[in-house]
Design a protein around this motif. Sequence first.
Motif, PDB file in Angstrom:
ATOM      1  N   PRO A  16       0.791  -1.233   0.000  1.00 40.14           N
ATOM      2  CA  PRO A  16       0.000   0.000   0.000  1.00 40.14           C
ATOM      3  C   PRO A  16       0.829   1.291   0.000  1.00 40.14           C
ATOM      4  O   PRO A  16       0.459   2.265  -0.649  1.00 40.14           O
ATOM      5  CB  PRO A  16      -0.828  -0.121   1.277  1.00 40.14           C
ATOM      6  CG  PRO A  16      -0.930  -1.580   1.515  1.00 40.14           C
ATOM      7  CD  PRO A  16       0.383  -2.143   1.076  1.00 40.14           C
ATOM      8  N   LEU A  17       1.943   1.294   0.724  1.00 36.34           N
ATOM      9  CA  LEU A  17       2.756   2.512   0.805  1.00 36.34           C
ATOM     10  C   LEU A  17       3.921   2.499  -0.183  1.00 36.34           C
ATOM     11  O   LEU A  17       4.815   3.338  -0.094  1.00 36.34           O
ATOM     12  CB  LEU A  17       3.275   2.707   2.226  1.00 36.34           C
ATOM     13  CG  LEU A  17       2.204   2.878   3.310  1.00 36.34           C
ATOM     14  CD1 LEU A  17       2.853   3.192   4.644  1.00 36.34           C
ATOM     15  CD2 LEU A  17       1.200   3.966   2.934  1.00 36.34           C
ATOM     16  N   GLY A  18       3.890   1.550  -1.122  1.00 38.30           N
ATOM     17  CA  GLY A  18       4.949   1.500  -2.129  1.00 38.30           C
ATOM     18  C   GLY A  18       4.430   1.713  -3.536  1.00 38.30           C
ATOM     19  O   GLY A  18       5.195   1.644  -4.492  1.00 38.30           O
ATOM     20  N   ARG A  24       5.681   7.005  -5.530  1.00 38.54           N
ATOM     21  CA  ARG A  24       6.504   7.953  -6.308  1.00 38.54           C
ATOM     22  C   ARG A  24       7.117   9.022  -5.408  1.00 38.54           C
ATOM     23  O   ARG A  24       8.263   9.434  -5.617  1.00 38.54           O
ATOM     24  CB  ARG A  24       5.660   8.585  -7.412  1.00 38.54           C
ATOM     25  CG  ARG A  24       5.249   7.612  -8.511  1.00 38.54           C
ATOM     26  CD  ARG A  24       4.737   8.344  -9.735  1.00 38.54           C
ATOM     27  NE  ARG A  24       3.496   9.042  -9.467  1.00 38.54           N
ATOM     28  CZ  ARG A  24       2.288   8.508  -9.602  1.00 38.54           C
ATOM     29  NH1 ARG A  24       2.162   7.240  -9.972  1.00 38.54           N
ATOM     30  NH2 ARG A  24       1.195   9.217  -9.369  1.00 38.54           N
ATOM     31  N   ALA A  25       6.345   9.469  -4.405  1.00 40.05           N
ATOM     32  CA  ALA A  25       6.873  10.475  -3.473  1.00 40.05           C
ATOM     33  C   ALA A  25       8.046   9.909  -2.675  1.00 40.05           C
ATOM     34  O   ALA A  25       9.009  10.627  -2.370  1.00 40.05           O
ATOM     35  CB  ALA A  25       5.768  10.949  -2.535  1.00 40.05           C
ATOM     36  N   ARG A  26       7.991   8.634  -2.349  1.00 41.56           N
ATOM     37  CA  ARG A  26       9.097   7.997  -1.637  1.00 41.56           C
ATOM     38  C   ARG A  26      10.315   7.893  -2.546  1.00 41.56           C
ATOM     39  O   ARG A  26      11.449   8.113  -2.101  1.00 41.56           O
ATOM     40  CB  ARG A  26       8.684   6.618  -1.139  1.00 41.56           C
ATOM     41  CG  ARG A  26       7.576   6.657  -0.097  1.00 41.56           C
ATOM     42  CD  ARG A  26       7.151   5.273   0.351  1.00 41.56           C
ATOM     43  NE  ARG A  26       8.173   4.649   1.197  1.00 41.56           N
ATOM     44  CZ  ARG A  26       8.046   3.460   1.750  1.00 41.56           C
ATOM     45  NH1 ARG A  26       6.947   2.748   1.526  1.00 41.56           N
ATOM     46  NH2 ARG A  26       9.002   2.962   2.526  1.00 41.56           N
ATOM     47  N   GLU A  27      10.095   7.572  -3.811  1.00 39.38           N
ATOM     48  CA  GLU A  27      11.211   7.479  -4.762  1.00 39.38           C
ATOM     49  C   GLU A  27      11.895   8.830  -4.952  1.00 39.38           C
ATOM     50  O   GLU A  27      13.113   8.897  -5.123  1.00 39.38           O
ATOM     51  CB  GLU A  27      10.702   6.962  -6.103  1.00 39.38           C
ATOM     52  CG  GLU A  27      10.270   5.496  -6.082  1.00 39.38           C
ATOM     53  CD  GLU A  27       9.662   5.053  -7.391  1.00 39.38           C
ATOM     54  OE1 GLU A  27       9.548   5.900  -8.312  1.00 39.38           O
ATOM     55  OE2 GLU A  27       9.295   3.866  -7.516  1.00 39.38           O
ATOM     56  N   GLY A  29      12.117  11.066  -2.683  1.00 37.94           N
ATOM     57  CA  GLY A  29      12.696  11.510  -1.425  1.00 37.94           C
ATOM     58  C   GLY A  29      11.843  12.523  -0.682  1.00 37.94           C
ATOM     59  O   GLY A  29      12.285  13.082   0.334  1.00 37.94           O
ATOM     60  N   ILE A  30      10.623  12.756  -1.162  1.00 38.91           N
ATOM     61  CA  ILE A  30       9.730  13.694  -0.473  1.00 38.91           C
ATOM     62  C   ILE A  30       9.206  13.065   0.810  1.00 38.91           C
ATOM     63  O   ILE A  30       9.035  13.741   1.824  1.00 38.91           O
ATOM     64  CB  ILE A  30       8.560  14.093  -1.396  1.00 38.91           C
ATOM     65  CG1 ILE A  30       9.093  14.765  -2.661  1.00 38.91           C
ATOM     66  CG2 ILE A  30       7.597  15.028  -0.671  1.00 38.91           C
ATOM     67  CD1 ILE A  30       8.034  15.012  -3.717  1.00 38.91           C
ATOM     68  N   LEU A  31       8.948  11.769   0.753  1.00 39.71           N
ATOM     69  CA  LEU A  31       8.501  11.008   1.920  1.00 39.71           C
ATOM     70  C   LEU A  31       9.552   9.970   2.289  1.00 39.71           C
ATOM     71  O   LEU A  31      10.054   9.260   1.422  1.00 39.71           O
ATOM     72  CB  LEU A  31       7.176  10.300   1.632  1.00 39.71           C
ATOM     73  CG  LEU A  31       5.927  11.153   1.432  1.00 39.71           C
ATOM     74  CD1 LEU A  31       4.748  10.258   1.080  1.00 39.71           C
ATOM     75  CD2 LEU A  31       5.620  11.990   2.663  1.00 39.71           C
ATOM     76  N   ASN A  32       9.851   9.902   3.555  1.00 41.57           N
ATOM     77  CA  ASN A  32      10.749   8.870   4.073  1.00 41.57           C
ATOM     78  C   ASN A  32       9.964   8.062   5.104  1.00 41.57           C
ATOM     79  O   ASN A  32       9.744   8.517   6.224  1.00 41.57           O
ATOM     80  CB  ASN A  32      11.979   9.508   4.702  1.00 41.57           C
ATOM     81  CG  ASN A  32      12.919   8.482   5.322  1.00 41.57           C
ATOM     82  OD1 ASN A  32      12.752   7.269   5.146  1.00 41.57           O
ATOM     83  ND2 ASN A  32      13.902   8.952   6.063  1.00 41.57           N
TER      84      ASN A  32
END
Length: 249
Positions: A16-18, A24-27, A29-32
């Motif tokens: 769910p969080l991937g 995309r936000a994790r990729e 670096g906006i979300l860690n």
Amino acid sequence: MKIDILTLFPNMFKIPLGESIIGRAREKGILNINVINIRDYSENKHKKVDDYPYGGGAGMVMQPQPIDTALEAIDAKNHKIIYMSPKGKTFNQEMAKELAKEERLIFICGHYEGIDQRVIDHWVTDEISIGDYVLTGGELPTMVVIDAVSRLIPGVLGQEESFMDESFYNGLLEYPQYTRPSEYKNMKVPDILLSGNHKKIEEWRKLQALKITKKNRPDMFEKYINGKNLNKEEKKLIQKLLEDKRLTF
């Protein structure tokens, strides 16, 4: 934003969080997002994390030690620590906007009959519920809050305007949306949306948002018309909505 999630079931968060916008936000670096297995911090040789409640009663309660040790390990002091609980304040868009301003959020996912109250008293800054019902644990509610908060962080959505007209953002439910083809199974897109008259289109959208809110969420409608300084155009639309029998419910 950095987000830490304390849970007994870390695998629930993998997909769910991937995916999609959050992925995309994790990729970028906006979300860690850091998922922590509470069992890893249990001092019990069998990694036990729960026990019977003092005073008797059904179910089990999550012990304070594993959660406390995990929070110490991630240096959680002086940050927002959220415990997802049916006893918490009901989550809404205003809360999402406030949480989106934080640099770091820490979530504790309860399970069984919940967590030892001493953890709440010592660590938790906010108890949040996503509705008046009970789930098996705090994992799904945590995902809901993270999704709602993350999309308000600059750069997460493709365009900042993307959420401006959405339901709840401006106090109203969202107007209807249409796309191609203009006619499907004898159902046509409203002519106004094909007119190219942007002023009329905005007026139509605002009227539809008012209409839908009045029908589905009369509480929101009353709050909207009584709780803000309406401009002249808004007052006209509301008057039209209230007077036109074809638009009332």
